[in-house]
Scaffold this active site. Sequence first.
Site, PDB file in Angstrom:
ATOM      1  N   CYS A 267       0.916  -1.260  -0.005  1.00 55.77           N
ATOM      2  CA  CYS A 267      -0.029  -0.011  -0.079  1.00 55.77           C
ATOM      3  C   CYS A 267       0.698   1.203   0.060  1.00 55.77           C
ATOM      4  O   CYS A 267       1.638   1.258  -0.928  1.00 55.77           O
ATOM      5  CB  CYS A 267      -1.087  -0.127   1.044  1.00 55.77           C
ATOM      6  N   SER A 268       1.028   1.989   1.060  1.00 59.58           N
ATOM      7  CA  SER A 268       1.923   3.213   1.129  1.00 59.58           C
ATOM      8  C   SER A 268       2.115   3.589   2.537  1.00 59.58           C
ATOM      9  O   SER A 268       2.269   4.553   2.893  1.00 59.58           O
ATOM     10  CB  SER A 268       1.117   4.378   0.404  1.00 59.58           C
ATOM     11  N   CYS A 269       2.390   2.577   3.342  1.00 63.84           N
ATOM     12  CA  CYS A 269       2.746   2.775   4.849  1.00 63.84           C
ATOM     13  C   CYS A 269       3.843   3.666   4.964  1.00 63.84           C
ATOM     14  O   CYS A 269       4.901   3.641   4.078  1.00 63.84           O
ATOM     15  CB  CYS A 269       3.019   1.514   5.356  1.00 63.84           C
TER      16      CYS A 269
END
Lengths: 103, 116, 198
Positions: free
Chosen positions: C107-109
């Site tokens: 995702c884009s943690c």
Amino acid sequence: MNGVHDLGGMDGLGPVQPEQDEPVFHAEWEKRVFGLFLPVFACGYYNIDQFRHAIERMGATAYLNTSYYEHWLHAYETLLVEKGVLTAEELAARQRKIAAEVA
Amino acid sequence: MAITAEQALGAVAAGASARVDADVAPLFKVGDRVRARNINPRSHTRMPRYLHGCEGVVERDFGVFAFPDSHAHEQGDQPQHVYSVRFSAKDVWGREGGERDFLLVDMWDQYLDIVS
Amino acid sequence: MASAAHTRPLGEIEIRVKALESLLVEKGLVDPAAVDALIDTYEHKVGPHNGARVVARAWVDAPYKQRLLNDGTAAIAELGYSGLQGEDLVVVENTPEVHNVLVCTLCSCYPWPTLGLPPVWYKSAPYRSRVVVDPRSVLQEFGLQLPASAEVRVWDSTSEVRYLVLPERPAGTAHLTEEQLAALVTRDAMIGVAKVAA
């Protein structure tokens, strides 16, 4: 799930394009989508893993052709309808009303 | 029902930890050689495809956390240890992997098998 | 491609957002003042300047640096930064021999308390797909040429642990104050796609 979100090692997605002096948000609607994250989360209808999974379920083409905050918007709409908080008809009717007002 | 601005900022400061306060024994220890399982659930997982079947070494034990694969599907926390596991890029990508490149990926107990 | 989608006009999206927010407000589930407060916090208060203060402190205070590398969450909280998307923070140190770089391929943690919200390129498919398999060429595109002898460590944030890179202190900065040092530290250096320049 072996979805398109699982991007590590995939080829053909183009160059990395950093933006100089990038603002935190690129549009007013992005701010609203971000700002809804915690308040909606606090309602307790879903957890963070369900939220991520809702994004993963959006479909490969849509995932790649839409931005980060569009992914979030899709997750809110999907989960709130699935949890019975909103209905798809209610959302569509409100969208038509707003579209008519701004037209 | 709706949280106020003050409550929202309080929640930002407090965070929402995925740690679970449960006495769960770790299945692996630092230094163990492990293999990332070749799991392909149709449901949610945080196992990246590129690691399937790759061997690495446990570098650090972060403690006990909720398991996303069950948590995403209302099947409970299934609390278990999360580790930082170090993989060599050569092992992951073969000829294309850099000789001196490494991947460090967080792995839950249920993503790993011991390599004997 | 995803990056272009970020800038095109999105009338339809705006309508969807307004429809959703207005329904949630009417149902008493969302207070727009809370939404406003969160936007203001992440647009104006939380950002890479927080992480830069952590880095500068580590550069001038050796015991602090040790605490930071041992327990990032606690040491970063000493400077007042903690909370959402930074509940468990791990700091990894760049040296001439080892270069660390962060990504979230799934995702884009990203460590919000220290870096704020992630830039578009970090969330984009090109970065997330390539940096794990070909980190050196991605870093080169950012203008960072690493010696072949340096080890590269790519941290893929699959869990709720969030990472922060402690960049190398640049040479010729012995005379600078902690505050002046903090002003040199960039977001990209704390992700690991750049070095800090003096």
